[in-house]
Design an enzyme around this catalytic site. Structure first.
Site, PDB file in Angstrom:
ATOM      1  N   GLN A  40      -8.795 115.181 -75.622  1.00  0.00           N
ATOM      2  CA  GLN A  40      -7.997 115.128 -76.852  1.00  0.00           C
ATOM      3  C   GLN A  40      -6.510 115.274 -76.502  1.00  0.00           C
ATOM      4  O   GLN A  40      -5.940 116.350 -76.631  1.00  0.00           O
ATOM      5  CB  GLN A  40      -8.444 116.266 -77.782  1.00  0.00           C
ATOM      6  CG  GLN A  40      -7.765 116.290 -79.111  1.00  0.00           C
ATOM      7  CD  GLN A  40      -8.528 115.534 -80.160  1.00  0.00           C
ATOM      8  OE1 GLN A  40      -9.740 115.487 -80.132  1.00  0.00           O
ATOM      9  NE2 GLN A  40      -7.821 114.959 -81.097  1.00  0.00           N
ATOM     10  N   PHE A  41      -5.885 114.176 -76.056  1.00  0.00           N
ATOM     11  CA  PHE A  41      -4.480 114.241 -75.677  1.00  0.00           C
ATOM     12  C   PHE A  41      -3.579 114.615 -76.845  1.00  0.00           C
ATOM     13  O   PHE A  41      -2.473 115.128 -76.659  1.00  0.00           O
ATOM     14  CB  PHE A  41      -4.012 112.927 -75.029  1.00  0.00           C
ATOM     15  CG  PHE A  41      -3.714 111.818 -76.001  1.00  0.00           C
ATOM     16  CD1 PHE A  41      -2.417 111.618 -76.447  1.00  0.00           C
ATOM     17  CD2 PHE A  41      -4.718 110.984 -76.459  1.00  0.00           C
ATOM     18  CE1 PHE A  41      -2.129 110.597 -77.333  1.00  0.00           C
ATOM     19  CE2 PHE A  41      -4.440 109.966 -77.341  1.00  0.00           C
ATOM     20  CZ  PHE A  41      -3.150 109.772 -77.793  1.00  0.00           C
ATOM     21  N   THR A  42      -4.058 114.407 -78.074  1.00  0.00           N
ATOM     22  CA  THR A  42      -3.229 114.709 -79.244  1.00  0.00           C
ATOM     23  C   THR A  42      -2.975 116.206 -79.415  1.00  0.00           C
ATOM     24  O   THR A  42      -2.132 116.591 -80.232  1.00  0.00           O
ATOM     25  CB  THR A  42      -3.840 114.128 -80.532  1.00  0.00           C
ATOM     26  OG1 THR A  42      -5.139 114.690 -80.725  1.00  0.00           O
ATOM     27  CG2 THR A  42      -3.930 112.610 -80.455  1.00  0.00           C
TER      28      THR A  42
END
Length: 151
Positions: A78-80
């Site tokens: 989950q790079f966000t």
């Protein structure tokens, strides 16, 4: 490295309508890899994750860890989690690690989990995923490691 840990009774992840990972009881881990993260951060987070006592014992006290209850882990990249929303309304992601290195550390994190936890499931790095979960409690914890130290 940032991890959102959600205690779940059930969680699954699908890609193109096909379930690629699922657990019945345990943790859903949303894992973000920051630009300065390293293997040490993975190691520290896994150690904390495995020891995290957020399950109830026979007296209803939050006192048991994941392996005490036979729980599994579903790990989703989950790079966000590194979204920077300080300026304007469109998030920036300059604090996230570039994709090739982020994927390498994601894989390393998952491999470390497999050494400590009997059931480890995962999403597909970089894929458009649909995640379903039933949050137990709800109980959600944010863990963060920087330079191998928990912050």
């Amino acid at each position: 490295m940032r991890a959102v840990i959600q205690r779940v009774t059930r969680a699954s992840v699908a890609v193109d309508g096909k379930v690629v990972g699922a657990v019945d009881g345990g943790f859903l881990v949303l894992l973000g890899v920051g630009k300065d993260d390293s293997e040490r951060d993975c190691e520290r987070l896994v150690k904390k994750l495995v020891g995290l006592r957020i399950f109830s014992d026979e007296n209803g006290k939050i006192n048991k860890a994941l392996n005490d209850v036979g729980g599994g882990v579903l790990v989703i990249s989950q790079f966000t989690l590194y979204a920077d929303c300080r300026k304007g309304n469109r998030p920036g992601f300059s604090d996230a690690k570039e994709p090739n290195e982020a994927e390498r550390l994601y894989e390393y994190f998952c491999e470390l989990c497999k050494k400590e936890i009997p059931r480890v499931e995962r999403g597909i790095f970089g894929a458009d995923m649909s995640v379903e979960l039933i949050n137990d409690g709800p109980f959600t914890v944010l863990l963060e490691s920087r330079n191998g130290e928990m912050i």
